[in-house]
Design a protein around this motif. Sequence first.
Motif, PDB file in Angstrom:
ATOM      1  N   UNK A  53      -8.507  26.619 -10.265  1.00 29.64           N
ATOM      2  CA  UNK A  53      -9.767  25.900 -10.415  1.00 29.64           C
ATOM      3  C   UNK A  53      -9.676  24.431 -10.020  1.00 29.64           C
ATOM      4  N   UNK A  54      -8.489  23.938  -9.909  1.00 33.26           N
ATOM      5  CA  UNK A  54      -8.324  22.508  -9.639  1.00 33.26           C
ATOM      6  C   UNK A  54      -8.073  22.256  -8.154  1.00 33.26           C
ATOM      7  N   UNK A  55      -8.454  21.072  -7.713  1.00 31.64           N
ATOM      8  CA  UNK A  55      -8.174  20.692  -6.329  1.00 31.64           C
ATOM      9  C   UNK A  55      -7.247  19.492  -6.338  1.00 31.64           C
ATOM     10  N   UNK A  56      -6.113  19.674  -5.735  1.00 30.37           N
ATOM     11  CA  UNK A  56      -5.129  18.606  -5.666  1.00 30.37           C
ATOM     12  C   UNK A  56      -5.327  17.792  -4.400  1.00 30.37           C
ATOM     13  N   UNK A  57      -5.306  16.506  -4.554  1.00 29.25           N
ATOM     14  CA  UNK A  57      -5.309  15.612  -3.395  1.00 29.25           C
ATOM     15  C   UNK A  57      -3.974  14.896  -3.337  1.00 29.25           C
TER      16      UNK A  57
ATOM     17  N   UNK B  10      -2.519   7.584  -4.753  1.00 28.66           N
ATOM     18  CA  UNK B  10      -1.960   8.856  -4.296  1.00 28.66           C
ATOM     19  C   UNK B  10      -0.571   8.676  -3.691  1.00 28.66           C
ATOM     20  N   UNK B  11      -0.353   7.544  -3.049  1.00 29.78           N
ATOM     21  CA  UNK B  11       0.990   7.276  -2.540  1.00 29.78           C
ATOM     22  C   UNK B  11       1.966   7.220  -3.712  1.00 29.78           C
ATOM     23  N   UNK B  12       1.544   6.528  -4.755  1.00 33.47           N
ATOM     24  CA  UNK B  12       2.422   6.411  -5.917  1.00 33.47           C
ATOM     25  C   UNK B  12       2.605   7.741  -6.624  1.00 33.47           C
ATOM     26  N   UNK B  13       1.598   8.594  -6.519  1.00 29.94           N
ATOM     27  CA  UNK B  13       1.699   9.896  -7.175  1.00 29.94           C
ATOM     28  C   UNK B  13       2.662  10.826  -6.438  1.00 29.94           C
ATOM     29  N   UNK B  14       3.006  10.480  -5.239  1.00 25.14           N
ATOM     30  CA  UNK B  14       3.993  11.273  -4.492  1.00 25.14           C
ATOM     31  C   UNK B  14       3.445  12.590  -4.007  1.00 25.14           C
ATOM     32  N   UNK B  15       4.346  13.523  -3.785  1.00 23.29           N
ATOM     33  CA  UNK B  15       3.973  14.769  -3.102  1.00 23.29           C
ATOM     34  C   UNK B  15       3.084  15.672  -3.937  1.00 23.29           C
ATOM     35  N   UNK B  16       3.191  15.596  -5.251  1.00 14.78           N
ATOM     36  CA  UNK B  16       2.340  16.497  -6.032  1.00 14.78           C
ATOM     37  C   UNK B  16       0.896  16.024  -6.067  1.00 14.78           C
TER      38      UNK B  16
ATOM     39  N   UNK C 216     -10.646  15.430 -10.325  1.00 13.60           N
ATOM     40  CA  UNK C 216     -11.300  14.881 -11.509  1.00 13.60           C
ATOM     41  C   UNK C 216     -10.545  13.709 -12.103  1.00 13.60           C
ATOM     42  N   UNK C 217      -9.232  13.803 -12.088  1.00  8.54           N
ATOM     43  CA  UNK C 217      -8.415  12.732 -12.638  1.00  8.54           C
ATOM     44  C   UNK C 217      -8.539  11.468 -11.801  1.00  8.54           C
ATOM     45  N   UNK C 218      -8.640  11.659 -10.500  1.00  6.13           N
ATOM     46  CA  UNK C 218      -8.810  10.501  -9.612  1.00  6.13           C
ATOM     47  C   UNK C 218     -10.103   9.781  -9.937  1.00  6.13           C
ATOM     48  N   UNK C 219     -11.178  10.558 -10.048  1.00  6.71           N
ATOM     49  CA  UNK C 219     -12.482   9.961 -10.342  1.00  6.71           C
ATOM     50  C   UNK C 219     -12.462   9.232 -11.680  1.00  6.71           C
ATOM     51  N   UNK C 220     -11.904   9.909 -12.667  1.00  6.74           N
ATOM     52  CA  UNK C 220     -11.911   9.312 -14.006  1.00  6.74           C
ATOM     53  C   UNK C 220     -11.069   8.047 -14.044  1.00  6.74           C
TER      54      UNK C 220
ATOM     55  N   UNK D 282       0.828  -1.197   0.000  1.00  4.02           N
ATOM     56  CA  UNK D 282       0.000   0.000   0.000  1.00  4.02           C
ATOM     57  C   UNK D 282       0.865   1.250   0.000  1.00  4.02           C
ATOM     58  N   UNK D 283       1.868   1.279   0.860  1.00  2.74           N
ATOM     59  CA  UNK D 283       2.676   2.482   0.990  1.00  2.74           C
ATOM     60  C   UNK D 283       3.968   2.415   0.200  1.00  2.74           C
ATOM     61  N   UNK D 284       4.175   1.324  -0.472  1.00  2.00           N
ATOM     62  CA  UNK D 284       5.355   1.206  -1.332  1.00  2.00           C
ATOM     63  C   UNK D 284       6.654   1.375  -0.548  1.00  2.00           C
ATOM     64  N   UNK D 285       6.574   1.175   0.744  1.00  3.38           N
ATOM     65  CA  UNK D 285       7.776   1.325   1.560  1.00  3.38           C
ATOM     66  C   UNK D 285       8.315   2.742   1.622  1.00  3.38           C
TER      67      UNK D 285
END
Lengths: 126, 126
Positions: free
Chosen positions: B73-77, B29-35, B40-44, A95-98
């Motif tokens: 206009x965008x919301x980052x998670x 989101x873990x894989x997406x890292x800090x950014x 919308x992209x998450x939902x899609x 899940x956390x990829x370490x």
Amino acid sequence: MYEASTQIWAVDALGALAHETRLRVFRMLVMAGHEGMIAGAIAERQGVPPSTMSHHLATLERAGLVQSERQSRLIHYRADFPGMRRLLTFLMQDCCQGVPEMCGDLFANLSCEAPQSQAANTRPDA
Amino acid sequence: MYEASTQIWAVDALGALAHETRLRVFRMLVMAGHEGMIAGAIAERQGVPPSTMSHHLATLERAGLVQSERQSRLIHYRADFPGMRRLLTFLMQDCCQGVPEMCGDLFANLSCEAPQSQAANTRPDA
DNA sequence: CCCACCTTTCTAGAAGTATCGAAATAGCGG
DNA sequence: CCGCTATTTCGATACTTCTAGAAAGGTGGG
């Protein structure tokens, strides 16, 4: 490689712990160690009717977090240590990829010695 | 000492992850890292209607597992790394009492270095 | 100012979970 | 075999969560 299917058991395990009574029961069983506790004692100790507790224990057992064993008339419940380890491993590894920010150095707070060499590299927030 | 009250947030955090979609989102989101990723992209990406995903993201945020930030206009998670770390710490330390059978040596399977001399004490807990 | 866009909040029905008394099951001791 | 105790299963009700369309809320561009 287990992308989508593996996490289904993890969802069950997380859901089993995501309940105040069940989480307390699991913690109690961890503290009780390998001999575990008798079903009735668990219910009484938590102040929950036996039928309700039976339901909760079944949920935990289905999730692979406790094991039950009948000893004559009594049923012993004990924490499933490998099962919980499986969940922790999943959370840290799959899940956390370490990611060190989440997973690194967790031993530092345990009785175990901490790997003080690495994992202190990123500390961007409070 | 925090017996009964502390685990309430843990129940929320566990419950937030105890859902297939939300667990997948958190991993993403873990894989997406800090950014992080845009709502919308998450939902899609997960094939879920925006309103449904908004609910799931709110659940994760209430549980302290993700953070949101509006950028025009965008919301980052993004994943809340300290929040997840708090959960892992609770599970290993408070919930499992650092029992080596469950918690010991979990680093061995990670990319991080393992503490080679861990668990010197066998912790004869109750 | 108004429109287009992204996202959330509202709403409501469906689905699932919690609870616990009553009844059923399982094992023992007479 | 019967009663006794420990535990589970059943069943019915209350409660919570899930889902997704519709409406509303911010935000920037023209």
